[in-house]
Design an enzyme around this catalytic site. Structure first.
Site, PDB file in Angstrom:
ATOM      1  N   ASN A  15      57.175  43.862  39.849  1.00  0.00           N
ATOM      2  CA  ASN A  15      56.024  42.966  39.819  1.00  0.00           C
ATOM      3  C   ASN A  15      55.346  43.161  38.463  1.00  0.00           C
ATOM      4  O   ASN A  15      54.639  44.146  38.260  1.00  0.00           O
ATOM      5  CB  ASN A  15      55.100  43.345  40.987  1.00  0.00           C
ATOM      6  CG  ASN A  15      53.881  42.448  41.080  1.00  0.00           C
ATOM      7  OD1 ASN A  15      53.638  41.621  40.220  1.00  0.00           O
ATOM      8  ND2 ASN A  15      53.115  42.633  42.147  1.00  0.00           N
ATOM      9  N   ARG A  96      58.739  39.380  41.406  1.00  0.00           N
ATOM     10  CA  ARG A  96      57.691  38.383  41.566  1.00  0.00           C
ATOM     11  C   ARG A  96      57.669  37.557  40.284  1.00  0.00           C
ATOM     12  O   ARG A  96      57.588  38.128  39.181  1.00  0.00           O
ATOM     13  CB  ARG A  96      56.353  39.081  41.754  1.00  0.00           C
ATOM     14  CG  ARG A  96      55.186  38.150  41.683  1.00  0.00           C
ATOM     15  CD  ARG A  96      53.909  38.942  41.622  1.00  0.00           C
ATOM     16  NE  ARG A  96      52.767  38.063  41.561  1.00  0.00           N
ATOM     17  CZ  ARG A  96      51.565  38.460  41.192  1.00  0.00           C
ATOM     18  NH1 ARG A  96      51.364  39.706  40.853  1.00  0.00           N
ATOM     19  NH2 ARG A  96      50.573  37.624  41.165  1.00  0.00           N
ATOM     20  N   HIS A 184      49.108  33.439  43.807  1.00  0.00           N
ATOM     21  CA  HIS A 184      48.889  34.507  44.800  1.00  0.00           C
ATOM     22  C   HIS A 184      49.706  34.251  46.071  1.00  0.00           C
ATOM     23  O   HIS A 184      49.347  34.712  47.149  1.00  0.00           O
ATOM     24  CB  HIS A 184      47.389  34.637  45.190  1.00  0.00           C
ATOM     25  CG  HIS A 184      46.563  35.303  44.122  1.00  0.00           C
ATOM     26  ND1 HIS A 184      45.265  34.952  43.870  1.00  0.00           N
ATOM     27  CD2 HIS A 184      46.849  36.297  43.265  1.00  0.00           C
ATOM     28  CE1 HIS A 184      44.787  35.700  42.888  1.00  0.00           C
ATOM     29  NE2 HIS A 184      45.732  36.519  42.499  1.00  0.00           N
ATOM     30  N   GLY A 214      40.782  39.990  44.095  1.00  0.00           N
ATOM     31  CA  GLY A 214      41.181  41.160  43.294  1.00  0.00           C
ATOM     32  C   GLY A 214      40.684  40.953  41.882  1.00  0.00           C
ATOM     33  O   GLY A 214      39.597  40.394  41.676  1.00  0.00           O
ATOM     34  N   ARG A 245      38.556  35.962  34.060  1.00  0.00           N
ATOM     35  CA  ARG A 245      38.858  34.528  33.944  1.00  0.00           C
ATOM     36  C   ARG A 245      37.674  33.719  34.455  1.00  0.00           C
ATOM     37  O   ARG A 245      37.009  34.112  35.412  1.00  0.00           O
ATOM     38  CB  ARG A 245      40.086  34.159  34.779  1.00  0.00           C
ATOM     39  CG  ARG A 245      41.375  34.754  34.265  1.00  0.00           C
ATOM     40  CD  ARG A 245      42.536  34.203  35.086  1.00  0.00           C
ATOM     41  NE  ARG A 245      43.682  35.060  34.990  1.00  0.00           N
ATOM     42  CZ  ARG A 245      44.499  35.351  36.017  1.00  0.00           C
ATOM     43  NH1 ARG A 245      44.261  34.842  37.214  1.00  0.00           N
ATOM     44  NH2 ARG A 245      45.522  36.124  35.846  1.00  0.00           N
ATOM     45  N   LEU A 288      34.010  44.987  39.325  1.00  0.00           N
ATOM     46  CA  LEU A 288      32.887  44.711  40.219  1.00  0.00           C
ATOM     47  C   LEU A 288      32.140  45.977  40.642  1.00  0.00           C
ATOM     48  O   LEU A 288      30.930  45.952  40.851  1.00  0.00           O
ATOM     49  CB  LEU A 288      33.395  43.972  41.463  1.00  0.00           C
ATOM     50  CG  LEU A 288      32.271  43.289  42.189  1.00  0.00           C
ATOM     51  CD1 LEU A 288      32.068  41.891  41.654  1.00  0.00           C
ATOM     52  CD2 LEU A 288      32.533  43.243  43.664  1.00  0.00           C
ATOM     53  N   ARG A 289      32.859  47.093  40.728  1.00  0.00           N
ATOM     54  CA  ARG A 289      32.183  48.347  41.123  1.00  0.00           C
ATOM     55  C   ARG A 289      31.105  48.713  40.114  1.00  0.00           C
ATOM     56  O   ARG A 289      29.995  49.097  40.488  1.00  0.00           O
ATOM     57  CB  ARG A 289      33.204  49.496  41.222  1.00  0.00           C
ATOM     58  CG  ARG A 289      33.993  49.475  42.484  1.00  0.00           C
ATOM     59  CD  ARG A 289      35.164  50.397  42.398  1.00  0.00           C
ATOM     60  NE  ARG A 289      36.124  49.922  41.398  1.00  0.00           N
ATOM     61  CZ  ARG A 289      37.384  50.303  41.339  1.00  0.00           C
ATOM     62  NH1 ARG A 289      37.834  51.186  42.174  1.00  0.00           N
ATOM     63  NH2 ARG A 289      38.193  49.816  40.423  1.00  0.00           N
ATOM     64  N   GLU A 385      52.003  42.873  48.113  1.00  0.00           N
ATOM     65  CA  GLU A 385      52.951  41.916  47.524  1.00  0.00           C
ATOM     66  C   GLU A 385      54.353  42.521  47.420  1.00  0.00           C
ATOM     67  O   GLU A 385      55.348  41.813  47.601  1.00  0.00           O
ATOM     68  CB  GLU A 385      52.445  41.465  46.148  1.00  0.00           C
ATOM     69  CG  GLU A 385      51.243  40.532  46.281  1.00  0.00           C
ATOM     70  CD  GLU A 385      50.398  40.422  45.039  1.00  0.00           C
ATOM     71  OE1 GLU A 385      50.256  41.438  44.312  1.00  0.00           O
ATOM     72  OE2 GLU A 385      49.853  39.339  44.778  1.00  0.00           O
TER      73      GLU A 385
HETATM   74  P1  ADP Z   1      44.812  43.172  40.957  1.00  0.00           P
HETATM   75  O1  ADP Z   1      44.368  41.754  41.172  1.00  0.00           O
HETATM   76  O2  ADP Z   1      44.927  43.555  39.511  1.00  0.00           O
HETATM   77  O3  ADP Z   1      45.993  43.592  41.815  1.00  0.00           O
HETATM   78  P2  ADP Z   1      43.103  44.609  42.813  1.00  0.00           P
HETATM   79  O4  ADP Z   1      43.507  43.779  43.970  1.00  0.00           O
HETATM   80  O5  ADP Z   1      43.428  46.062  42.838  1.00  0.00           O
HETATM   81  O6  ADP Z   1      43.579  44.044  41.423  1.00  0.00           O
HETATM   82  O7  ADP Z   1      41.519  44.443  42.662  1.00  0.00           O
HETATM   83  C1  ADP Z   1      40.813  44.994  41.600  1.00  0.00           C
HETATM   84  C2  ADP Z   1      39.334  44.705  41.771  1.00  0.00           C
HETATM   85  O8  ADP Z   1      38.912  45.320  42.991  1.00  0.00           O
HETATM   86  C3  ADP Z   1      38.462  45.248  40.654  1.00  0.00           C
HETATM   87  O9  ADP Z   1      37.562  44.249  40.207  1.00  0.00           O
HETATM   88  C4  ADP Z   1      37.670  46.357  41.330  1.00  0.00           C
HETATM   89  O10 ADP Z   1      36.370  46.419  40.849  1.00  0.00           O
HETATM   90  C5  ADP Z   1      37.640  45.884  42.773  1.00  0.00           C
HETATM   91  N1  ADP Z   1      37.372  46.985  43.690  1.00  0.00           N
HETATM   92  C6  ADP Z   1      38.202  47.982  44.058  1.00  0.00           C
HETATM   93  N2  ADP Z   1      37.559  48.826  44.891  1.00  0.00           N
HETATM   94  C7  ADP Z   1      36.308  48.334  45.058  1.00  0.00           C
HETATM   95  C8  ADP Z   1      35.149  48.746  45.781  1.00  0.00           C
HETATM   96  N3  ADP Z   1      35.157  49.842  46.526  1.00  0.00           N
HETATM   97  N4  ADP Z   1      34.040  47.991  45.707  1.00  0.00           N
HETATM   98  C9  ADP Z   1      34.022  46.884  44.943  1.00  0.00           C
HETATM   99  N5  ADP Z   1      35.069  46.439  44.242  1.00  0.00           N
HETATM  100  C10 ADP Z   1      36.184  47.165  44.296  1.00  0.00           C
END
Ligand code: ADP
Length: 403
Positions: A15, A96, A184, A214, A245, A288-289, A385
């Site tokens: 992937n 993928r 997705h 994500g 984005r 986002l965290r 995935e």
């Molecule tokens: P990708 O799309 O690259 O596979 P993920 O599905 O792992 O990424 O998602 C990543 C996002 O998830 C990041 O923006 C991260 O801030 C957010 N994230 C992960 N854990 C938390 C959490 N506990 N609270 C808020 N956001 C989170």
């Protein structure tokens, strides 16, 4: 790792992102069982991160390395597998691939004809397709006798009705392939299989909204198991705001910036893909965290989070309208799975649609986070995935070889 031999039969899944390569190995059983997984991130930067976990022994490895490009990442991966000391026979490799265009929806075996078509589609998604195609070609050279099966992120949305598929621009562009494709798809296909497994066939064939939140963010409206609308469009930049984005914008913006700032198409592409979304609005972070931790004292962080949740809520309302009501709402991916605050804010005020959360269940990230009397069942499902790729490869192997 030997491509043919008498080792344990496995499927390797690949992937590839623009600067990452996630992989997993699955033992072939009735349904595939993950035995190892890993990711190589920050490809192209001086300190790429290399992680792997042997699921069966729990042994993990984490280090930094110099990984110039995806070919180097692949060499590192095959070397890592060779050094694992396991006798493995790779029965098939699953990939993928972001775009299947009009021709490819179902998972399909790599062929020279397919590669020509995917090369043609490559400019549709210059962020991902070149790396994905490069990996397929390298693996073909390295393991010519191992079948490679491609799973398309656009595949889930191949039955979009014309009202959702068509863009309101001159028809001739549709004939050139310019339309909503949606992405997705592997995540959505996995979530629908899981929904059916945990909630039953009737639930999975009802009116469902899937929210994949994500780094990339999209939602899909699904009825009778078929995707009828989705937020991403001709490219994955469309729809909801994401980590970096923009999501949907006024189509007049590019012409305005071209005139006022002399912005080129490439600069605009870079801005809307790499410098917008949560990062663009907060001016500090795409994660986002970080923004949630700072929202009390940083207005820009608070506005970025608010915009993200507001657009998500609006989309839930729009898709409930498109579906003629709602039965199931599923949150998934990094934010959807781990952020009760975002789930709560996106669902707040949607009682009129029948969405009522149970605050304690939401806080706990339970499988069902809606209240017992909520007409809509709201769920959290962890997406996977890689498993979906492995399942598709196993189905293909069974069909083609009877294994
Ligand atoms: P990708 O799309 O690259 O596979 P993920 O599905 O792992 O990424 O998602 C990543 C996002 O998830 C990041 O923006 C991260 O801030 C957010 N994230 C992960 N854990 C938390 C959490 N506990 N609270 C808020 N956001 C989170």
């Amino acid at each position: 790792m030997s491509p043919n031999g008498d080792g344990m039969p496995v499927v390797l899944t690949i992937n590839a992102g623009s600067s990452s390569l996630k992989w997993a190995l699955f033992r072939l059983e009735a349904s595939p069982v993950r035995i190892a997984t890993g990711r190589i991130e920050r490809i192209g930067l001086p300190d790429a991160l290399v992680n792997s976990i042997d699921v069966e022994t729990g042994r993990s490895e984490q280090r930094t390395a110099q990984v110039a490009d995806h070919a180097a990442a692949l060499a590192l991966l095959t070397d890592q597998l060779a050094r694992s000391g396991r006798a493995l026979t790779v029965q098939a490799i699953g990939h993928r691939v972001v775009h299947g265009g009009d021709r490819y929806g179902e998972p399909a075996l790599v062929s020279p004809e397919m590669l020509v078509e995917l090369q043609r589609l490559s400019p549709y998604d210059p962020e991902h397709m070149p790396a994905e195609l490069g990996l397929i070609e390298s693996l073909t050279e390295r393991y010519p006798q191992v079948p490679q099966v491609v799973c398309f992120d656009t595949g889930f949305h191949r039955h979009l009705p014309a009202v959702a598929r068509l863009l309101a621009i001159p028809r001739r562009y549709e004939r050139m392939g310019v339309r909503r494709y949606g992405f997705h798809g592997l995540s959505y296909a996995y979530l629908m299989e899981e929904l059916e497994r945990v909630a039953g066939r009737e639930a999975a064939h009802g009116r469902v909204i899937l929210a994949h939140l994500g780094n990339g963010v999209s939602m899909a409206a699904v009825r009778d198991g078929i995707g009828i609308d989705t937020t991403m469009g001709f490219t994955p930049t469309a729809g909801l705001p994401m980590s970096s984005r923009s999501g949907d914008l006024d189509p007049g913006l590019f012409a305005y910036l071209a005139k006022t700032e002399g912005m080129t198409a490439e600069e605009f592409h870079d801005m809307v893909n790499a410098r917008s979304g949560l990062l663009g609005v907060s001016e500090t972070s795409s994660d986002l965290r970080d923004l949630l931790a700072r929202e009390a004292e940083d207005e820009r962080a608070a506005e970025a989070v608010a915009l993200f949740c507001y657009q998500g809520k609006k989309c839930i309302g729009a898709y409930a309208a498109a579906l003629g009501g709602l039965d199931q709402l599923v949150f998934s991916a990094g934010i959807g799975e781990h952020s009760p605050v975002v789930r709560e804010r996106m669902c707040k005020g949607l009682d009129h649609l029948g969405i009522r959360l149970d605050p304690a269940q939401n806080e706990a990230g339970a499988a069902v986070i809606s209240a017992a009397d909520s007409p809509v069942v709201v769920r959290v499902i962890r997406t996977d995935e890689e498993s979906q790729i492995a399942r598709a490869v196993c189905r293909w192997l069974k069909l083609e070889t009877g294994c």
